[in-house]
Scaffold this active site. Structure first.
Site, PDB file in Angstrom:
ATOM      1  N   CYS A   2      39.836  -3.370  20.664  1.00  0.00           N
ATOM      2  CA  CYS A   2      38.618  -3.030  19.940  1.00  0.00           C
ATOM      3  C   CYS A   2      38.323  -4.073  18.857  1.00  0.00           C
ATOM      4  O   CYS A   2      39.214  -4.485  18.117  1.00  0.00           O
ATOM      5  CB  CYS A   2      38.644  -1.668  19.267  1.00  0.00           C
ATOM      6  N   ARG A  28      38.688  -8.709  22.324  1.00  0.00           N
ATOM      7  CA  ARG A  28      39.529  -7.597  21.869  1.00  0.00           C
ATOM      8  C   ARG A  28      39.249  -6.295  22.620  1.00  0.00           C
ATOM      9  O   ARG A  28      39.975  -5.317  22.490  1.00  0.00           O
ATOM     10  CB  ARG A  28      39.302  -7.351  20.376  1.00  0.00           C
ATOM     11  N   TRP A  77      37.858  -1.027  23.629  1.00  0.00           N
ATOM     12  CA  TRP A  77      38.865  -0.962  24.683  1.00  0.00           C
ATOM     13  C   TRP A  77      39.299   0.493  24.687  1.00  0.00           C
ATOM     14  O   TRP A  77      39.948   0.963  23.758  1.00  0.00           O
ATOM     15  CB  TRP A  77      40.036  -1.884  24.349  1.00  0.00           C
ATOM     16  N   ASN A 103      39.147   1.269  15.078  1.00  0.00           N
ATOM     17  CA  ASN A 103      40.077   0.609  15.993  1.00  0.00           C
ATOM     18  C   ASN A 103      41.442   1.237  15.774  1.00  0.00           C
ATOM     19  O   ASN A 103      41.931   1.240  14.646  1.00  0.00           O
ATOM     20  CB  ASN A 103      40.117  -0.897  15.680  1.00  0.00           C
ATOM     21  N   GLY A 104      42.044   1.784  16.833  1.00  0.00           N
ATOM     22  CA  GLY A 104      43.345   2.423  16.679  1.00  0.00           C
ATOM     23  C   GLY A 104      43.313   3.811  17.272  1.00  0.00           C
ATOM     24  O   GLY A 104      42.420   4.138  18.052  1.00  0.00           O
ATOM     25  N   GLU A 471      57.299 -14.215  33.410  1.00  0.00           N
ATOM     26  CA  GLU A 471      56.065 -14.559  32.705  1.00  0.00           C
ATOM     27  C   GLU A 471      54.999 -15.047  33.694  1.00  0.00           C
ATOM     28  O   GLU A 471      53.817 -14.714  33.573  1.00  0.00           O
ATOM     29  CB  GLU A 471      56.358 -15.609  31.614  1.00  0.00           C
ATOM     30  N   LYS A 475      51.108 -13.719  34.226  1.00  0.00           N
ATOM     31  CA  LYS A 475      49.893 -14.560  34.240  1.00  0.00           C
ATOM     32  C   LYS A 475      49.078 -14.307  35.502  1.00  0.00           C
ATOM     33  O   LYS A 475      47.873 -14.131  35.460  1.00  0.00           O
ATOM     34  CB  LYS A 475      50.240 -16.056  34.199  1.00  0.00           C
ATOM     35  N   GLU A 478      47.521 -10.652  35.579  1.00  0.00           N
ATOM     36  CA  GLU A 478      46.424 -10.284  34.681  1.00  0.00           C
ATOM     37  C   GLU A 478      45.113 -10.978  34.992  1.00  0.00           C
ATOM     38  O   GLU A 478      44.060 -10.401  34.762  1.00  0.00           O
ATOM     39  CB  GLU A 478      46.810 -10.371  33.196  1.00  0.00           C
ATOM     40  N   HIS A 494      69.537  -8.634  47.062  1.00  0.00           N
ATOM     41  CA  HIS A 494      69.984  -7.265  46.786  1.00  0.00           C
ATOM     42  C   HIS A 494      68.859  -6.244  46.979  1.00  0.00           C
ATOM     43  O   HIS A 494      68.980  -5.113  46.536  1.00  0.00           O
ATOM     44  CB  HIS A 494      70.537  -7.184  45.360  1.00  0.00           C
ATOM     45  N   LYS A 588      43.014  -8.370  24.207  1.00  0.00           N
ATOM     46  CA  LYS A 588      43.852  -9.458  23.690  1.00  0.00           C
ATOM     47  C   LYS A 588      45.035  -8.960  22.868  1.00  0.00           C
ATOM     48  O   LYS A 588      46.153  -9.391  23.074  1.00  0.00           O
ATOM     49  CB  LYS A 588      42.992 -10.417  22.865  1.00  0.00           C
TER      50      LYS A 588
HETATM   51  C1  AGP Z   1      49.741 -12.192  27.614  1.00  0.00           C
HETATM   52  O1  AGP Z   1      49.143 -12.932  28.602  1.00  0.00           O
HETATM   53  C2  AGP Z   1      49.359 -10.810  27.558  1.00  0.00           C
HETATM   54  N1  AGP Z   1      47.964 -10.688  27.394  1.00  0.00           N
HETATM   55  C3  AGP Z   1      50.180  -9.835  26.724  1.00  0.00           C
HETATM   56  O2  AGP Z   1      51.317  -9.569  27.466  1.00  0.00           O
HETATM   57  C4  AGP Z   1      50.603 -10.236  25.286  1.00  0.00           C
HETATM   58  O3  AGP Z   1      51.510 -11.288  25.340  1.00  0.00           O
HETATM   59  C5  AGP Z   1      51.223  -9.018  24.587  1.00  0.00           C
HETATM   60  O4  AGP Z   1      50.279  -8.009  24.494  1.00  0.00           O
HETATM   61  C6  AGP Z   1      51.769  -9.342  23.214  1.00  0.00           C
HETATM   62  O5  AGP Z   1      50.781  -9.815  22.359  1.00  0.00           O
HETATM   63  P1  AGP Z   1      51.133 -10.570  21.017  1.00  0.00           P
HETATM   64  O6  AGP Z   1      51.772 -11.859  21.386  1.00  0.00           O
HETATM   65  O7  AGP Z   1      49.813 -10.748  20.336  1.00  0.00           O
HETATM   66  O8  AGP Z   1      52.078  -9.687  20.260  1.00  0.00           O
END
Ligand code: AGP
Length: 593
Positions: A2, A28, A77, A103-104, A471, A475, A478, A494, A588
């Site tokens: 948000c 956001r 969001w 927001n929250g 990781e 990527k 998402e 396994h 984000k």
């Molecule tokens: C990363 O590509 C993601 N969007 C997500 O996993 C992100 O890394 C995670 O939400 C943590 O965010 P931060 O680094 O702002 O704490």
């Protein structure tokens, strides 16, 4: 999670200013958006819509026809209540007497709502937020400020909240765990309130920070108060050094590719920072009785890389746990323990909660963050800024490699070899500079074209590159929406190897070290079952169907290995017609638990 933006000042097009500020915060949250304008006739007019704000040029005429000096806006969001116009913010009481954006999460909204309903309040949305508006109205006989404070005292959870009233020419704002920053143009007597600084950078670089449990009242002046005290709180104006260009896309079609390419410079910025910070962190780690790295999502995977780096370079055991899982490990935390929190935004609720719980036990906190003005930075004992500049694409790229670089430096410093670590990273940064060119991107686009229609893919790595396989999966998931999973290469046999069939793509991350024969043998096992092997490696190998060359970077292998996979994820997103900057269902920074 948000975006909030508000304007209060002499300009009479506050609504349009808020619309433009909100667009800069869309990363956001982009399920729906809304703006409320308070015009000079003591009326508040609201416009809200489902969908993205980016394509919207102007607000409706009923918001812009009359002069408006105060406006608040929100891009959402969704948490409580589906993605509908009714659930979009701003929310209001009947006749738009009180209008708020939030927001929250208001955790105890159900019980508060029941109480308010029994007092005659009628609700029009399914959100937790609307409860705040009614709570404020319930106490308006005590004055707007007191009603606002009372509402906040009754609410449980983390949030940032802004409220306006039909009959008052002011904005009230408060925060408890969610970001909110005030921008000030003193000469013009203009005030901005936003979830993040880039939203008002074009208007001012002067900011005042609102801390948790504080509120601010803005009309033709500005006053800060504690939520639990009567006295005014004095604040300093701070000038920030962000430039507008770094927060804009420039000539790039998307923030994601801009940020991937920026790694040429961001890595150098991370490496060439205050050595004292790195040395101090290393000293604290050496003396700690147990060090725990904490982070979420990509930052969590960086933390996992950290455990391998410390083991190899400093011969030190460091624990890692995701922020959301940290509670189970609290019993091990003692006042001599140390926590290293990793975050781009510095606002991730799960990581913040882990920090807060650890702090209660006297644990010292080192944070490795990008947003130096964030809550995390402000509550940590030692802050190591990664200096990556604004990262706006939801998928973290440049912050990731900078965070790994910082952990690498600290590990070398712990081993008393900081100069050696710096030399390695400087060389790596220069190799990345050579690697990131249009030909390289084109070469990765070719493999993206070959696999763009597949449903599932796998990534394998070993040692330092096992967390990088995890990781890489984040990527790819998402932004391409392809089912992607990362594994430690040795674990395939396994169970997961049952998923491989004819043509299944599998990325094998192969470092030029003692792990090479093992991961190559795992890749061969996949190939024997029909898998299509994409090797990310310094040297080609007969097992690879497609080879993406990366520099031989030793302990910096995680940094060079993730970059081509970031590009691959981006190219797949484009080919599959997804918006890589605003992937579905995501935001984000995740400021709710
Ligand atoms: C990363 O590509 C993601 N969007 C997500 O996993 C992100 O890394 C995670 O939400 C943590 O965010 P931060 O680094 O702002 O704490």
């Amino acid at each position: 999670m948000c975006g909030i933006f508000a304007y209060c000042g002499p300009k009479d097009n506050a609504g349009e200013l808020v619309l433009s500020g909100l667009k800069k915060l869309e990363y956001r949250g982009y399920d729906s958006w809304g703006v409320a304008c308070k015009n000079t006739d003591s009326e508040i007019t609201i416009e809200k819509h489902v969908g993205k704000i980016s394509g919207v040029d102007h607000l409706n005429k009923d918001l812009t026809d009359k002069p408006c000096h105060i406006a608040i806006g929100h891009s959402r969001w969704a948490t409580h209540g589906g993605v509908t116009e009714k659930n979009a913010h701003p929310h209001s009481t009947e006749g738009n007497e009180i209008v708020i954006v939030h927001n929250g999460i208001l955790e105890n909204y159900e019980e508060l709502k029941k109480e308010l309903e029994s007092n005659g309040h009628t609700f029009t949305s399914e959100t937790d937020t609307e409860v705040f508006a009614h709570l404020i109205q319930e106490n308006m006989s005590d004055g707007f400020e007191n009603a606002f404070k009372k509402a906040l005292k009754q609410g449980k959870g983390r949030y940032a909240l802004l409220a306006i009233s039909k009959d008052q020419s002011k904005i009230l704002a408060a925060r408890r765990g969610s970001p909110l920053i005030v921008g000030i143009n003193e000469d013009a007597k203009e005030y901005f309130i936003a979830s993040d600084i880039p939203a008002f950078l074009e208007h001012t670089k002067k900011v005042m920070y609102l801390d948790d449990e504080q509120m601010v009242s803005i009309n033709d002046g500005i006053k800060f108060f504690g939520l639990n005290t009567e006295e005014e709180v004095q604040k300093r104006i701070i000038e920030i050094d962000w430039d507008i260009e770094s927060a804009e896309k420039g000539d790039h079609p998307h923030f994601m590719i801009k940020e991937i390419l920026e790694q040429k410079e961001t890595l150098s910025r991370a490496i060439n920072q205050e050595e004292d910070n790195i040395l101090e962190a290393a000293e604290v780690i050496r003396n700690a009785y147990g060090t725990y790295i904490v982070g979420c999502g990509t930052a969590g995977k960086v933390g996992m890389v950290g455990t391998y780096l410390f083991s190899h370079i400093a011969k030190k055991h460091i624990n890692f746990m995701f922020g959301s899982e940290f509670g189970s490990f609290l019993p091990f935390m003692k006042d001599k323990s140390l926590m290293i929190a990793i975050s781009q935004s510095g606002e991730t609720a799960d990581t913040l909660e882990a920090i807060e719980e650890a702090k209660k036990k006297g644990v010292k906190i080192i944070s490795i963050v990008n947003v130096e003005t964030s809550t995390m930075a402000r509550i940590s004992d030692i802050v190591i800024p990664i200096k990556a500049g604004p990262e706006k694409a939801v998928a973290s790229t440049k912050a990731t490699t900078s965070q790994i670089a910082i952990l690498t430096l600290i590990a070398y410093a712990c081993a008393g070899k900081l100069a050696e670590g710096k030399k390695l990273l400087v060389e790596t940064a220069s190799q990345i500079n050579d690697m990131l060119n249009p030909r390289y991107e084109g070469y990765i686009r070719e493999v993206a074209e070959k696999i763009a229609d597949i449903e599932s893919m796998y990534i394998i790595g070993k040692d330092l590159n096992y967390p990088i396989a995890l990781e890489a999966a984040i990527k790819l998931q998402e932004v391409s929406y392809i089912h992607a999973e990362g594994f430690a290469g040795g674990e395939l046999k396994h169970g997961p190897i049952a998923l491989i069939s004819e043509g299944t793509p599998c990325i094998a991350i192969v470092a030029e070290d003692e792990t090479k024969p093992h991961i190559l043998s795992n890749a061969t096992e996949v190939k024997s079952r029909g898998g299509y092997i994409i090797g990310v490696a310094p040297e080609n190998n007969s097992v690879f169907d497609y080879w993406i060359k990366v520099p031989n970077a030793g302990m910096a292998s995680p940094i060079v290995s993730i970059i081509p996979i970031q590009i691959l994820a981006y190219e797949l997103a484009i080919l599959r017609k997804n918006n890589p900057d605003m992937p579905r269902n995501l935001a984000k920074s995740v400021t709710v638990k």
